[in-house]
Design a protein around this motif. Structure first.
Motif, PDB file in Angstrom:
ATOM      1  N   THR A 130       0.745  -1.131  -0.541  1.00 15.90           N
ATOM      2  CA  THR A 130       0.396  -0.376  -0.129  1.00 15.90           C
ATOM      3  C   THR A 130       0.939   1.495  -0.438  1.00 15.90           C
ATOM      4  OG1 THR A 130      -0.115   0.221   2.543  1.00 15.90           O
ATOM      5  CG2 THR A 130      -1.662  -0.615   1.475  1.00 15.90           C
ATOM      6  N   ASP A 131       0.501   2.351  -0.042  1.00 13.59           N
ATOM      7  CA  ASP A 131       0.924   3.221  -0.512  1.00 13.59           C
ATOM      8  C   ASP A 131       1.642   3.955   1.536  1.00 13.59           C
ATOM      9  OD1 ASP A 131       0.769   3.359  -2.651  1.00 13.59           O
ATOM     10  OD2 ASP A 131      -1.272   5.172  -3.126  1.00 13.59           O
ATOM     11  N   GLU A 132       0.793   3.601   1.935  1.00 13.70           N
ATOM     12  CA  GLU A 132       1.184   3.687   3.566  1.00 13.70           C
ATOM     13  C   GLU A 132       2.329   3.037   3.912  1.00 13.70           C
ATOM     14  OE1 GLU A 132      -3.081   5.029   2.586  1.00 13.70           O
ATOM     15  OE2 GLU A 132      -2.305   2.934   2.360  1.00 13.70           O
ATOM     16  N   ARG A 133       2.592   2.020   3.565  1.00 11.25           N
ATOM     17  CA  ARG A 133       3.269   1.156   4.139  1.00 11.25           C
ATOM     18  C   ARG A 133       4.943   1.363   2.727  1.00 11.25           C
ATOM     19  NH1 ARG A 133      -0.388  -4.377   4.503  1.00 11.25           N
ATOM     20  NH2 ARG A 133      -1.262  -4.360   6.549  1.00 11.25           N
ATOM     21  N   LYS A 134       3.720   1.770   2.138  1.00 10.11           N
ATOM     22  CA  LYS A 134       5.299   2.222   1.115  1.00 10.11           C
ATOM     23  C   LYS A 134       6.309   3.667   1.643  1.00 10.11           C
ATOM     24  CE  LYS A 134       3.861   2.413  -3.348  1.00 10.11           C
ATOM     25  NZ  LYS A 134       3.536   2.234  -4.989  1.00 10.11           N
ATOM     26  N   ALA A 135       5.505   3.813   2.086  1.00 11.94           N
ATOM     27  CA  ALA A 135       6.052   5.290   3.058  1.00 11.94           C
ATOM     28  C   ALA A 135       7.108   4.956   3.603  1.00 11.94           C
ATOM     29  CB  ALA A 135       4.849   6.109   3.422  1.00 11.94           C
ATOM     30  N   VAL A 136       7.382   3.221   4.144  1.00  6.49           N
ATOM     31  CA  VAL A 136       8.087   3.405   5.966  1.00  6.49           C
ATOM     32  C   VAL A 136       8.589   2.014   5.045  1.00  6.49           C
ATOM     33  CG1 VAL A 136       6.679   4.657   7.580  1.00  6.49           C
ATOM     34  CG2 VAL A 136       6.081   2.773   6.455  1.00  6.49           C
TER      35      VAL A 136
END
Length: 284
Positions: A130-136
């Motif tokens: 997900t985009d949220e997980r790709k951020a971290v």
């Protein structure tokens, strides 16, 4: 969680997992060229070179964080060992890289954080990109497709996704099922007030059996396992979401990311990934 085209519902995809690892010396690689093809020798040499340059949490070991309550991807065997698709895929990757494998079992949220905090080298737990997980964290190439489905009692008045409005929905905490269902109605969710998160899918299904929730949203593969083990439950015909699974590594760890991607490519090319999937999920 997260994280199957005609696989979970009779499809094909690529995944796998298991336990320790092996090493191959450069002399073995040299001698093997006499009896193996130059292509295989080159592939082995590439894996060995990658492993020699890798820095892992524990030297010589690939540490994997997971949540071993997500059959058939990861679960605990009767003898206390871990088994499942992700376990065997992880073992095959470790073998390719000439490393041992250490599997650390924990809650799903903790498994994601372990990679971010440098306590594990990778996370495999049916993790959806997900985009949220790709951020971290960074993700490998996808190794499987996952379908989110809805489990309901056989006598439930929930016959479609639309019927879930106003119902209490059980999910596994931190998974995409949790994120999707907890979102606002405007964004396609049902509102956090209508969602009860649990530490794992099994607990969510037990809550459904006890009448504490009206339905459970979870990946199709474990859903099939839970329904088979609990008479009186069924899965709605309509899927809730279709997503990709990948392996998460620490943000910026391109060395490990490239090494795992190389191993995955080899495992897909030689049919190992599909054979692991077929071992746990049979087409119907």
């Amino acid at each position: 969680m997260k994280k199957i085209t005609a696989l979970l519902l009779g499809a094909a995809m690529v995944l796998s997992l298991a336990a320790c690892g092996g090493t191959a010396s450069s002399s073995e690689a040299a001698s093997s060229s006499e009896g193996a093809s130059s292509e295989a020798a080159s592939s082995e040499a590439t894996s060995e070179a990658a492993a020699g340059e890798l820095t892992t949490v524990t030297p010589g070991t690939l540490t994997m964080s997971t949540n071993a309550a997500f059959p058939p991807y990861e679960m605990t065997a009767d003898d206390g060992s871990f088994e499942g698709i992700d376990i065997e895929v992880a073992q095959a990757i470790a073998d390719k890289l000439g490393l041992g494998l250490q599997v650390d079992d924990m809650d799903f949220d903790a498994a994601l954080l372990a990679v971010q905090n440098g306590k594990s080298d990778m996370v495999m737990a049916g993790v959806t990109v997900t985009d949220e997980r790709k951020a971290v964290m960074d993700f490998t190439d996808s190794y499987a497709n996952g379908i989110q489905v809805v489990i309901v009692p056989e006598d439930s008045d929930i016959a479609s996704i639309d019927d879930m409005q106003g119902k209490m929905i059980g999910v596994q905490r931190g998974t995409t099922g949790d994120l999707y269902c907890s979102d606002t109605v405007e964004n396609g969710g049902f509102g956090a007030e209508n969602v009860t998160p649990y530490d794992n899918g099994l607990t969510a299904v037990q809550a459904l059996m006890n009448g504490q929730v009206d339905c459970v949203v979870i990946d199709n593969a474990p859903a099939q396992e839970f329904v088979a083990a609990n008479p009186g439950l069924k899965i709605l015909d309509t899927e809730y979401a279709n997503e990709e699974y990948a392996i998460g590594v620490a943000k910026g760890n391109t060395q490990l990311l490239d090494a795992i991607n190389g191993a995955l490519a080899e495992l897909e090319a030689d049919g190992t990934l599909q054979s692991i999937v077929d071992k746990y999920i049979t087409a119907e």
